[in-house]
Motif scaffolding. Structure first.
Motif, PDB file in Angstrom:
ATOM      1  N   ASP A  23     -43.105 -48.519  44.446  1.00  0.00           N
ATOM      2  CA  ASP A  23     -44.477 -48.635  44.924  1.00  0.00           C
ATOM      3  C   ASP A  23     -45.445 -48.462  43.739  1.00  0.00           C
ATOM      4  O   ASP A  23     -45.315 -49.144  42.742  1.00  0.00           O
ATOM      5  CB  ASP A  23     -44.750 -47.619  46.052  1.00  0.00           C
ATOM      6  CG  ASP A  23     -43.826 -47.848  47.253  1.00  0.00           C
ATOM      7  OD1 ASP A  23     -43.486 -49.000  47.516  1.00  0.00           O
ATOM      8  OD2 ASP A  23     -43.448 -46.873  47.901  1.00  0.00           O
ATOM      9  N   TRP A  50     -49.094 -37.481  35.294  1.00  0.00           N
ATOM     10  CA  TRP A  50     -48.692 -36.076  35.216  1.00  0.00           C
ATOM     11  C   TRP A  50     -47.522 -36.031  34.244  1.00  0.00           C
ATOM     12  O   TRP A  50     -46.588 -36.835  34.343  1.00  0.00           O
ATOM     13  CB  TRP A  50     -48.261 -35.576  36.597  1.00  0.00           C
ATOM     14  CG  TRP A  50     -47.791 -34.151  36.635  1.00  0.00           C
ATOM     15  CD1 TRP A  50     -48.564 -33.031  36.794  1.00  0.00           C
ATOM     16  CD2 TRP A  50     -46.432 -33.671  36.551  1.00  0.00           C
ATOM     17  NE1 TRP A  50     -47.777 -31.911  36.807  1.00  0.00           N
ATOM     18  CE2 TRP A  50     -46.467 -32.270  36.657  1.00  0.00           C
ATOM     19  CE3 TRP A  50     -45.203 -34.301  36.380  1.00  0.00           C
ATOM     20  CZ2 TRP A  50     -45.317 -31.479  36.614  1.00  0.00           C
ATOM     21  CZ3 TRP A  50     -44.060 -33.508  36.329  1.00  0.00           C
ATOM     22  CH2 TRP A  50     -44.124 -32.113  36.447  1.00  0.00           C
ATOM     23  N   ILE A 103     -49.167 -42.604  38.250  1.00  0.00           N
ATOM     24  CA  ILE A 103     -49.564 -42.869  39.637  1.00  0.00           C
ATOM     25  C   ILE A 103     -50.755 -43.832  39.650  1.00  0.00           C
ATOM     26  O   ILE A 103     -51.846 -43.483  39.214  1.00  0.00           O
ATOM     27  CB  ILE A 103     -49.957 -41.567  40.359  1.00  0.00           C
ATOM     28  CG1 ILE A 103     -48.838 -40.521  40.238  1.00  0.00           C
ATOM     29  CG2 ILE A 103     -50.305 -41.842  41.821  1.00  0.00           C
ATOM     30  CD1 ILE A 103     -49.250 -39.123  40.684  1.00  0.00           C
TER      31      ILE A 103
ATOM     32  N   LEU B  20     -47.946 -30.838  41.698  1.00  0.00           N
ATOM     33  CA  LEU B  20     -49.037 -31.821  41.779  1.00  0.00           C
ATOM     34  C   LEU B  20     -49.026 -32.458  43.156  1.00  0.00           C
ATOM     35  O   LEU B  20     -47.969 -32.788  43.697  1.00  0.00           O
ATOM     36  CB  LEU B  20     -48.873 -32.924  40.719  1.00  0.00           C
ATOM     37  CG  LEU B  20     -49.997 -33.979  40.729  1.00  0.00           C
ATOM     38  CD1 LEU B  20     -51.242 -33.459  40.026  1.00  0.00           C
ATOM     39  CD2 LEU B  20     -49.545 -35.286  40.082  1.00  0.00           C
ATOM     40  N   LYS B  22     -51.228 -35.646  44.647  1.00  0.00           N
ATOM     41  CA  LYS B  22     -52.259 -36.629  44.291  1.00  0.00           C
ATOM     42  C   LYS B  22     -51.966 -37.930  45.024  1.00  0.00           C
ATOM     43  O   LYS B  22     -50.869 -38.461  44.931  1.00  0.00           O
ATOM     44  CB  LYS B  22     -52.226 -36.860  42.760  1.00  0.00           C
ATOM     45  CG  LYS B  22     -53.346 -37.722  42.232  1.00  0.00           C
ATOM     46  CD  LYS B  22     -54.640 -36.922  42.166  1.00  0.00           C
ATOM     47  CE  LYS B  22     -55.796 -37.688  41.565  1.00  0.00           C
ATOM     48  NZ  LYS B  22     -56.251 -38.823  42.327  1.00  0.00           N
ATOM     49  N   ASP B  23     -52.951 -38.407  45.734  1.00  0.00           N
ATOM     50  CA  ASP B  23     -52.771 -39.614  46.535  1.00  0.00           C
ATOM     51  C   ASP B  23     -51.510 -39.468  47.404  1.00  0.00           C
ATOM     52  O   ASP B  23     -51.381 -38.497  48.128  1.00  0.00           O
ATOM     53  CB  ASP B  23     -52.695 -40.853  45.632  1.00  0.00           C
ATOM     54  CG  ASP B  23     -53.984 -41.045  44.831  1.00  0.00           C
ATOM     55  OD1 ASP B  23     -55.058 -40.681  45.338  1.00  0.00           O
ATOM     56  OD2 ASP B  23     -53.914 -41.539  43.704  1.00  0.00           O
ATOM     57  N   ASN B  24     -50.597 -40.398  47.295  1.00  0.00           N
ATOM     58  CA  ASN B  24     -49.394 -40.385  48.132  1.00  0.00           C
ATOM     59  C   ASN B  24     -48.206 -39.686  47.466  1.00  0.00           C
ATOM     60  O   ASN B  24     -47.070 -39.810  47.913  1.00  0.00           O
ATOM     61  CB  ASN B  24     -48.989 -41.830  48.468  1.00  0.00           C
ATOM     62  CG  ASN B  24     -48.697 -42.638  47.206  1.00  0.00           C
ATOM     63  OD1 ASN B  24     -49.383 -42.470  46.205  1.00  0.00           O
ATOM     64  ND2 ASN B  24     -47.706 -43.500  47.234  1.00  0.00           N
ATOM     65  N   VAL B  25     -48.465 -38.958  46.388  1.00  0.00           N
ATOM     66  CA  VAL B  25     -47.381 -38.378  45.579  1.00  0.00           C
ATOM     67  C   VAL B  25     -47.457 -36.848  45.569  1.00  0.00           C
ATOM     68  O   VAL B  25     -48.537 -36.279  45.402  1.00  0.00           O
ATOM     69  CB  VAL B  25     -47.454 -38.905  44.127  1.00  0.00           C
ATOM     70  CG1 VAL B  25     -46.384 -38.253  43.256  1.00  0.00           C
ATOM     71  CG2 VAL B  25     -47.320 -40.419  44.102  1.00  0.00           C
ATOM     72  N   ILE B 103     -42.655 -39.602  47.407  1.00  0.00           N
ATOM     73  CA  ILE B 103     -43.541 -40.759  47.396  1.00  0.00           C
ATOM     74  C   ILE B 103     -43.701 -41.280  48.823  1.00  0.00           C
ATOM     75  O   ILE B 103     -42.743 -41.804  49.416  1.00  0.00           O
ATOM     76  CB  ILE B 103     -42.977 -41.883  46.497  1.00  0.00           C
ATOM     77  CG1 ILE B 103     -42.676 -41.345  45.099  1.00  0.00           C
ATOM     78  CG2 ILE B 103     -43.936 -43.065  46.440  1.00  0.00           C
ATOM     79  CD1 ILE B 103     -41.882 -42.325  44.218  1.00  0.00           C
ATOM     80  N   SER B 105     -45.280 -44.004  51.251  1.00  0.00           N
ATOM     81  CA  SER B 105     -45.887 -45.335  51.199  1.00  0.00           C
ATOM     82  C   SER B 105     -46.102 -45.828  52.611  1.00  0.00           C
ATOM     83  O   SER B 105     -45.461 -45.351  53.555  1.00  0.00           O
ATOM     84  CB  SER B 105     -45.009 -46.306  50.416  1.00  0.00           C
ATOM     85  OG  SER B 105     -43.863 -46.611  51.165  1.00  0.00           O
TER      86      SER B 105
END
Lengths: 109, 109
Positions: A23, A50, A103, B20, B22-25, B103, B105
């Motif tokens: 992704d 990161w 990312i 961490l 962040k967003d989708n991670v 991850i 998605s």
């Protein structure tokens, strides 16, 4: 590929290996043998990163800052998109093994 | 938080720390002291995961398989969403330090 397998790396240049690409995420291993970012150059990425030092150590400088941040073994840092930075130095005595997670998001592309 | 700082971890249970989000991670550190997934239980995640053993070692079993996969120091593996798996064993002699990248998605939520 094992993270600690240094075969194929050398003092002439840094070695980059993609461990996963899925992704919007890329996980990369970087091996540095005392290399640094060339004089006057900066990384200016359009995506977030990161990064963690698994072995060795490194000095990281943010654009506009005076103090170099030391990353020892096990230290990690978040590099937001467009946060200009450079690697001032890496360990002179042993290889530095980095793990970087890149990312990409719609917000910063 | 340094990856190799084991303070706060113990033999009574695994320790999970988010490094961490962040967003989708989500990047997570896991410290195992000889723990394994409870008998008969399986992880069945709705998201993809990439995991690497930084210290120690572990045995991973995929649902429906007979052979346990040994992950030694530096070995990584990709666990697709809904690939049921369990940790059969972790190192009995030293702590096992994992780094997991989760991850999420749209495709697999």
């Amino acid at each position: 590929m094992n993270l600690f397998d240094l075969s194929g790396s050398g003092i002439d240049k840094e070695k980059f290996d993609t461990l996963l690409s899925k992704d919007n995420v890329t996980i990369e291993r970087i091996i540095s043998h005392a290399q640094s970012t060339p004089e006057g150059e900066w990384y200016d990425q359009t995506w977030d990163e990161w990064v963690i030092v698994i072995e060795g150590k490194a000095g990281l400088l943010f654009f506009g800052e005076e103090d170099v941040i030391t990353l020892n073994k096990g230290d990690s840092i978040f590099l937001p998109a467009h946060q200009k930075h450079r690697v001032e130095w890496t360990d002179l005595e042993e290889p530095t093994i980095w793990l970087a997670v890149h990312i990409r998001s719609e917000a910063n592309t």
